[in-house]
Design a protein around this motif. Structure first.
Motif, PDB file in Angstrom:
ATOM      1  N   GLY A  71       8.160  18.926  10.333  1.00 37.55           N
ATOM      2  CA  GLY A  71       8.842  20.117   9.818  1.00 37.55           C
ATOM      3  C   GLY A  71      10.325  19.912   9.603  1.00 37.55           C
ATOM      4  O   GLY A  71      11.011  20.805   9.123  1.00 37.55           O
ATOM      5  N   GLN A  72      10.863  18.751   9.963  1.00 37.28           N
ATOM      6  CA  GLN A  72      12.318  18.526   9.803  1.00 37.28           C
ATOM      7  C   GLN A  72      12.630  17.686   8.557  1.00 37.28           C
ATOM      8  O   GLN A  72      13.786  17.336   8.335  1.00 37.28           O
ATOM      9  CB  GLN A  72      12.864  17.795  11.031  1.00 37.28           C
ATOM     10  CG  GLN A  72      12.990  18.681  12.252  1.00 37.28           C
ATOM     11  CD  GLN A  72      13.637  17.964  13.410  1.00 37.28           C
ATOM     12  OE1 GLN A  72      13.538  16.735  13.515  1.00 37.28           O
ATOM     13  NE2 GLN A  72      14.279  18.711  14.288  1.00 37.28           N
ATOM     14  N   GLU A  73      11.589  17.363   7.802  1.00 37.53           N
ATOM     15  CA  GLU A  73      11.799  16.441   6.665  1.00 37.53           C
ATOM     16  C   GLU A  73      12.811  17.018   5.666  1.00 37.53           C
ATOM     17  O   GLU A  73      13.717  16.315   5.218  1.00 37.53           O
ATOM     18  CB  GLU A  73      10.473  16.159   5.928  1.00 37.53           C
ATOM     19  CG  GLU A  73       9.429  15.440   6.752  1.00 37.53           C
ATOM     20  CD  GLU A  73       8.591  16.394   7.574  1.00 37.53           C
ATOM     21  OE1 GLU A  73       8.851  17.624   7.504  1.00 37.53           O
ATOM     22  OE2 GLU A  73       7.708  15.945   8.315  1.00 37.53           O
ATOM     23  N   GLU A  74      12.658  18.257   5.364  1.00 31.58           N
ATOM     24  CA  GLU A  74      13.501  18.868   4.333  1.00 31.58           C
ATOM     25  C   GLU A  74      14.972  18.901   4.784  1.00 31.58           C
ATOM     26  O   GLU A  74      15.869  18.469   4.051  1.00 31.58           O
ATOM     27  CB  GLU A  74      12.991  20.290   4.050  1.00 31.58           C
ATOM     28  CG  GLU A  74      13.788  21.080   3.042  1.00 31.58           C
ATOM     29  CD  GLU A  74      13.810  20.413   1.661  1.00 31.58           C
ATOM     30  OE1 GLU A  74      12.926  19.582   1.384  1.00 31.58           O
ATOM     31  OE2 GLU A  74      14.739  20.718   0.892  1.00 31.58           O
ATOM     32  N   ILE A  75      15.160  19.352   6.002  1.00 27.52           N
ATOM     33  CA  ILE A  75      16.544  19.445   6.489  1.00 27.52           C
ATOM     34  C   ILE A  75      17.137  18.039   6.650  1.00 27.52           C
ATOM     35  O   ILE A  75      18.327  17.818   6.395  1.00 27.52           O
ATOM     36  CB  ILE A  75      16.611  20.270   7.802  1.00 27.52           C
ATOM     37  CG1 ILE A  75      18.061  20.463   8.272  1.00 27.52           C
ATOM     38  CG2 ILE A  75      15.830  19.650   8.927  1.00 27.52           C
ATOM     39  CD1 ILE A  75      18.839  21.359   7.392  1.00 27.52           C
ATOM     40  N   ALA A  76      16.288  17.076   7.029  1.00 24.84           N
ATOM     41  CA  ALA A  76      16.762  15.687   7.172  1.00 24.84           C
ATOM     42  C   ALA A  76      17.197  15.142   5.815  1.00 24.84           C
ATOM     43  O   ALA A  76      18.227  14.463   5.708  1.00 24.84           O
ATOM     44  CB  ALA A  76      15.642  14.820   7.757  1.00 24.84           C
ATOM     45  N   ARG A  77      16.453  15.473   4.780  1.00 25.75           N
ATOM     46  CA  ARG A  77      16.811  14.986   3.435  1.00 25.75           C
ATOM     47  C   ARG A  77      18.172  15.569   3.025  1.00 25.75           C
ATOM     48  O   ARG A  77      19.053  14.859   2.551  1.00 25.75           O
ATOM     49  CB  ARG A  77      15.730  15.431   2.447  1.00 25.75           C
ATOM     50  CG  ARG A  77      15.817  14.770   1.078  1.00 25.75           C
ATOM     51  CD  ARG A  77      14.702  15.266   0.171  1.00 25.75           C
ATOM     52  NE  ARG A  77      14.775  16.697  -0.090  1.00 25.75           N
ATOM     53  CZ  ARG A  77      15.635  17.266  -0.935  1.00 25.75           C
ATOM     54  NH1 ARG A  77      16.509  16.533  -1.590  1.00 25.75           N
ATOM     55  NH2 ARG A  77      15.633  18.570  -1.121  1.00 25.75           N
ATOM     56  N   LEU A  78      18.338  16.867   3.293  1.00 26.63           N
ATOM     57  CA  LEU A  78      19.609  17.510   2.925  1.00 26.63           C
ATOM     58  C   LEU A  78      20.769  16.921   3.722  1.00 26.63           C
ATOM     59  O   LEU A  78      21.851  16.682   3.191  1.00 26.63           O
ATOM     60  CB  LEU A  78      19.521  19.018   3.185  1.00 26.63           C
ATOM     61  CG  LEU A  78      18.649  19.807   2.206  1.00 26.63           C
ATOM     62  CD1 LEU A  78      18.487  21.239   2.682  1.00 26.63           C
ATOM     63  CD2 LEU A  78      19.287  19.795   0.820  1.00 26.63           C
ATOM     64  N   LEU A  79      20.532  16.647   4.976  1.00 26.98           N
ATOM     65  CA  LEU A  79      21.598  16.107   5.820  1.00 26.98           C
ATOM     66  C   LEU A  79      21.982  14.701   5.367  1.00 26.98           C
ATOM     67  O   LEU A  79      23.157  14.333   5.349  1.00 26.98           O
ATOM     68  CB  LEU A  79      21.137  16.086   7.284  1.00 26.98           C
ATOM     69  CG  LEU A  79      21.202  17.426   8.009  1.00 26.98           C
ATOM     70  CD1 LEU A  79      20.503  17.350   9.353  1.00 26.98           C
ATOM     71  CD2 LEU A  79      22.651  17.852   8.220  1.00 26.98           C
ATOM     72  N   ARG A  80      20.966  13.911   5.014  1.00 30.99           N
ATOM     73  CA  ARG A  80      21.272  12.546   4.554  1.00 30.99           C
ATOM     74  C   ARG A  80      22.047  12.590   3.241  1.00 30.99           C
ATOM     75  O   ARG A  80      22.993  11.843   3.036  1.00 30.99           O
ATOM     76  CB  ARG A  80      19.959  11.748   4.396  1.00 30.99           C
ATOM     77  CG  ARG A  80      19.539  11.068   5.708  1.00 30.99           C
ATOM     78  CD  ARG A  80      18.603   9.908   5.458  1.00 30.99           C
ATOM     79  NE  ARG A  80      17.274  10.362   5.044  1.00 30.99           N
ATOM     80  CZ  ARG A  80      16.312  10.721   5.890  1.00 30.99           C
ATOM     81  NH1 ARG A  80      16.517  10.655   7.192  1.00 30.99           N
ATOM     82  NH2 ARG A  80      15.153  11.113   5.437  1.00 30.99           N
ATOM     83  N   LEU A  81      21.695  13.568   2.382  1.00 31.09           N
ATOM     84  CA  LEU A  81      22.416  13.738   1.116  1.00 31.09           C
ATOM     85  C   LEU A  81      23.875  14.093   1.389  1.00 31.09           C
ATOM     86  O   LEU A  81      24.803  13.507   0.813  1.00 31.09           O
ATOM     87  CB  LEU A  81      21.740  14.846   0.296  1.00 31.09           C
ATOM     88  CG  LEU A  81      22.399  15.189  -1.037  1.00 31.09           C
ATOM     89  CD1 LEU A  81      22.265  14.035  -2.022  1.00 31.09           C
ATOM     90  CD2 LEU A  81      21.788  16.451  -1.650  1.00 31.09           C
ATOM     91  N   ALA A  82      24.041  15.013   2.313  1.00 29.43           N
ATOM     92  CA  ALA A  82      25.399  15.427   2.668  1.00 29.43           C
ATOM     93  C   ALA A  82      26.182  14.256   3.247  1.00 29.43           C
ATOM     94  O   ALA A  82      27.364  14.059   2.927  1.00 29.43           O
ATOM     95  CB  ALA A  82      25.342  16.571   3.678  1.00 29.43           C
ATOM     96  N   ASP A  83      25.535  13.459   4.057  1.00 26.51           N
ATOM     97  CA  ASP A  83      26.197  12.305   4.682  1.00 26.51           C
ATOM     98  C   ASP A  83      26.631  11.295   3.624  1.00 26.51           C
ATOM     99  O   ASP A  83      27.740  10.753   3.678  1.00 26.51           O
ATOM    100  CB  ASP A  83      25.218  11.654   5.678  1.00 26.51           C
ATOM    101  CG  ASP A  83      25.880  10.528   6.446  1.00 26.51           C
ATOM    102  OD1 ASP A  83      26.923  10.806   7.096  1.00 26.51           O
ATOM    103  OD2 ASP A  83      25.413   9.385   6.378  1.00 26.51           O
ATOM    104  N   ARG A  84      25.729  11.090   2.636  1.00 16.75           N
ATOM    105  CA  ARG A  84      26.055  10.130   1.578  1.00 16.75           C
ATOM    106  C   ARG A  84      27.253  10.613   0.765  1.00 16.75           C
ATOM    107  O   ARG A  84      28.184   9.867   0.477  1.00 16.75           O
ATOM    108  CB  ARG A  84      24.835   9.961   0.668  1.00 16.75           C
ATOM    109  CG  ARG A  84      24.634   8.505   0.259  1.00 16.75           C
ATOM    110  CD  ARG A  84      23.350   8.205  -0.467  1.00 16.75           C
ATOM    111  NE  ARG A  84      22.738   9.249  -1.232  1.00 16.75           N
ATOM    112  CZ  ARG A  84      21.538   9.785  -0.940  1.00 16.75           C
ATOM    113  NH1 ARG A  84      20.889   9.406   0.153  1.00 16.75           N
ATOM    114  NH2 ARG A  84      21.010  10.711  -1.728  1.00 16.75           N
ATOM    115  N   MET A  85      27.226  11.908   0.437  1.00 13.88           N
ATOM    116  CA  MET A  85      28.335  12.463  -0.349  1.00 13.88           C
ATOM    117  C   MET A  85      29.643  12.386   0.441  1.00 13.88           C
ATOM    118  O   MET A  85      30.692  12.065  -0.104  1.00 13.88           O
ATOM    119  CB  MET A  85      28.037  13.932  -0.697  1.00 13.88           C
ATOM    120  CG  MET A  85      26.998  14.070  -1.793  1.00 13.88           C
ATOM    121  SD  MET A  85      26.411  15.752  -1.933  1.00 13.88           S
ATOM    122  CE  MET A  85      27.806  16.501  -2.708  1.00 13.88           C
TER     123      MET A  85
END
Lengths: 418, 382
Positions: free
Chosen positions: B363-377
């Protein structure tokens, strides 16, 4: 007498009780003869007052001494029950003797003569000369006796019970020495104590207004010389008294103008403040209630009510009021230019806007009287009936002190069937 | 559950709450405290402590986290002065505002001071007086009176009576009661500070609820209490009062839910360990005798839901903030961030998901994807 007092002190210190006793008796005799002398002089023309008793009058607590039982010259005066217009019997000069004739003569004139010095411009001038101490600066307060007179004068001017704040504002507006609300609170307690200790020793008392539970109305001051109906407070009475206050002040300012005197800015400000809350004033000036439209502008309208209609002033409902139903409502459209200008013109000294800063020097007293009378007509009958009923109950149920100062009716109220 | 069972259950709850509080009398609620309940409805700690009538200020002080609350004397003086100005001469200013805002007819100008019943009456007596006169007003309709100053209302909070004193109750010709709330914060150019306006609305909602409850008890229609409260504030930089209508339906709904929750506080209390108490065990001199560490454990046994908003409404705020910081909770970052990070409880976990050092759970996949995106940016920008 000072020498005698010194002798007594020395005798007491030296523990010579017999000597001290005899000296005290001598002092009492001297005081008595001094008192008689004073009475004799008091009935003579004012100008003849010497410098002798002045220090005595200016001493604290004089008010009590001069009106207490020990002062036969005042206790035999009948309590005034009417407000007379006759000028004060004393001719007041500007010299120190005038000032020093002091509180006694002033209080006699106020109490015995009926006190309403504020009828007419000349009388107002006399009153101010009497109450304002020569050389008094804005920061100086009045002496206890002076406070009593000032409160009495302010109340006499408006003729209805008033809160301490209103008395202070009136007093300031009429240019007398500044008062503080705390002084008035002390005065009120002192008056009740004095009456209970020695009823009717003073020609008049600051007393309470009575609620429908026959208790003292919180914070309201009245004069004992008023009929009970005027001192009773029904549900409509605060509004009626407010309107009467505005009418009396406006009439007073009009009289001053007739007499060629220029009222103080504080008086205009007070009248503006009162007039602001009376519907039907100010259409003449093309503003709602006489104020720049800014005060009815967007301020006070939060985003919650932005879509709700905000009705205009309801002045049109007052029968007989000018401009029936034509009061312009608050419009946001009028806000920007005129509003900013009006904001800028407000004096910041006391946060009180000068409503006619643009040119005119205050609301038109005649318009205030007219509008206030129009609203007064609406309330008068209901208020008079309620007051008469309270007064009747007070007469039936209360002893004299209770009628003047009210009773604590917590238990009585709880028991009284409603 | 029938009536007897409900009553029995209530008594058990009350008994349990008494034990939680210890041997001191319950602390009465005021409108501010009740309004603060609605500010953070999800906090079980606050619900339990308030339902038990515990002195949270003393508890926080004993725990070593005193709340720097209490209004400045200057603010109190200013508030009182402004209220006196609005109420001067039989509420002359208020009458003008109501005539403009609600179209009050000129004939309706009666002013009744419900607090002025002679002597020094008790709250109970004042409440009875208020009840009698408002009942009469509701029955008689027009001509019964218009402005009721210093009314004293009562609201049942988890079995205890709280006495509440709204500034003014206005009774209009249409047979509707309006609560008038006088606040001394300025409305500048049509805008008030949102925090203060919201707090005022919540507080007014408490009064509306109390008045509705009273009318209902007296057999009148509670709908006669308007949900629009009249908020009176100084306008711009002068001291001149201005009024606005504020709709408090939302605050009312939250408050009702929260109060119902407090009434059913039994379910929260049942989950607590038996024998738990927040008793400070004060000695004869009133100084708490209970070890602070023990009390800390007791308070921690009830779950809190800290949010930065708590700093302005709750006495225990610093304790809860410290606790949240110790657990690296995402609560510290505010409600929006916490909601955005749904399912991620701690800051460390969020950072781990962002830099990929931690595998997302179910259930954390979506939030993990967003967090990784934010980290990359963030990495690209910095």
């Amino acid at each position: 007498m000072d020498a005698l007092r010194g002798e007594i002190r020395r005798a007491v210190r030296a523990r010579e009780s017999v000597l001290a006793r005899s000296l005290r008796a001598e002092l009492r005799r001297a005081e008595h003869s001094w008192q008689q002398e004073l009475t004799a002089r008091d009935s003579a023309p004012v100008e003849e007052h010497g410098a002798g008793p002045e220090d005595r009058h200016d001493a604290p607590g004089t008010g009590r001494a001069q009106t207490g039982r020990s002062a036969p010259d005042t206790s035999d005066e009948p309590a005034p029950h009417t407000l007379s217009d006759e000028p004060a019997p004393h001719a007041l000069g500007d010299g120190p003797a005038t000032h020093a004739l002091g509180d006694r003569a002033a209080s006699r004139a106020l109490g015995g003569g009926g006190a309403p010095g504020a009828r007419g411009g000349a009388a107002a001038g006399v009153w101010r000369a009497r109450v304002v101490r020569p050389g008094a600066t804005g920061r100086e307060g009045a002496s206890p006796a002076g406070v009593r007179e000032q409160v009495c004068q302010a109340l006499t001017l408006i003729g209805v019970p008033a809160a301490a704040r209103v008395v202070v504002a009136l007093n300031a507006a009429l240019g007398a020495a500044p008062l503080r609300s705390a002084q008035i609170a002390v005065l009120r307690r002192d008056e009740e104590r004095s009456f209970r200790a020695a009823p009717h020793a003073r020609p008049y008392y600051m007393c309470a207004a009575l609620t429908d539970r026959l208790s003292a109305a919180r914070g309201l001051l009245a004069l004992s010389t008023w009929p009970l109906e005027r001192r009773a407070v029904g549900p409509l009475s605060p509004r009626v008294d407010f309107l009467i206050t505005a009418i009396r002040l406006a009439e007073h300012l009009a009289r001053m103008a007739e007499a060629g005197e220029r009222p103080s800015p504080a008086a205009h400000r007070l009248l503006s403040r009162l007039a602001h809350n009376i519907p039907g004033i100010g259409e003449r000036q093309g503003t709602s209630n006489g104020y720049p439209r800014t005060r009815h502008g967007p301020g006070g309208r939060t985003e919650r009510d932005a879509d709700g209609p905000v009705p205009g002033g309801r002045a049109g409902r007052v029968p007989g009021a000018r401009g029936q139903g034509t009061t312009p409502g608050p419009t946001t459209a009028s806000w920007p230019a005129a509003g900013v200008q009006a904001d800028m013109s407000w004096p910041v000294s006391d946060g009180e806007p000068d409503r006619f800063a643009a040119g005119s020097d205050g609301p038109d007293p005649a318009a205030v009287v007219r509008a206030a009378r129009a609203e007064l007509e609406v309330h008068a009958a209901g208020d008079a009936a309620a007051r008469a009923e309270i007064a009747r109950r007070a007469r039936e149920a209360l002893p004299e002190a209770g009628r003047l100062f009210g009773v604590a009716t917590t238990t009585r109220a709880a028991r009284r069937p409603r | 559950m029938n009536k007897d069972e409900a009553k029995e259950r209530r008594e058990v709850d009350l008994d349990r709450l008494d034990r939680l509080r210890g041997a001191v009398p319950p602390r009465p609620h005021d409108a501010r405290a009740i309004a603060a309940l609605a500010a953070n409805p999800g906090c079980a700690r606050r619900s339990v402590l308030d339902a038990a009538g515990i002195d949270k200020d003393a508890t926080a002080t004993h725990l070593g986290f005193p709340a720097p609350f209490g209004r400045s004397p200057f603010a109190i003086t200013r508030g009182n002065a402004f209220e006196a100005l609005v109420k001067e001469s039989g509420c002359a200013e208020l009458l003008r505002l109501l005539r403009e805002l609600l179209g009050l007819p000129v004939a309706e100008a009666a002013y009744t001071d419900l607090g002025d019943i002679g002597g020094d009456p008790s709250a109970h007596l004042r409440h009875a007086h208020t009840r009698t006169l408002l009942d009469r007003a509701a029955r008689d309709g027009a001509g019964a009176g218009t402005l009721y100053d210093h009314p004293l209302l009562r609201l049942e909070i988890a079995g205890q009576s709280a006495y509440l004193e709204p500034d003014v109750v206005a009774f209009l010709h249409g047979g509707r009661f309006h609560i008038v709330e006088i606040k001394s914060f300025a409305v500048i150019d049509g805008q008030a500070e949102p925090d203060k306006a919201a707090a005022a609305a919540r507080q007014a909602a408490v009064y509306v609820l109390a008045l509705k409850t009273m009318l209902e008890e007296l057999g009148h229609d509670p709908g006669r209490v308007a949900h629009d409260v009249v908020l009176v504030c100084p306008e711009n930089f002068a001291n001149r009062p201005a009024a606005a209508l504020v709709d408090v339906r939302r605050q009312l709904a939250v408050l009702r839910r929260q109060l119902a929750r407090m009434t059913r506080v039994g379910t929260l209390v049942d989950a607590l360990p038996p024998g738990l108490t927040f008793d400070l065990a004060p000695g004869d001199d009133g100084v708490p005798g209970r070890p602070a560490a023990e009390l800390r454990e007791a308070v921690r046994a009830v779950e809190a839901r800290y949010a930065p908003d708590c700093l302005s409404t709750c006495d225990l705020c610093f304790f809860c903030r410290d606790e949240a910081a110790g657990q690296e909770s995402t609560d510290l970052l505010g409600r929006q961030v916490r909601d955005a990070l749904g399912g991620v409880a701690t800051v460390g976990e969020a950072l781990g998901l962002a830099d990929g050092s931690r595998e997302p759970g179910e259930g954390q996949e979506e939030i993990a994807r967003l967090l990784r995106l934010a980290d990359r940016m963030y990495a690209e920008l910095s």
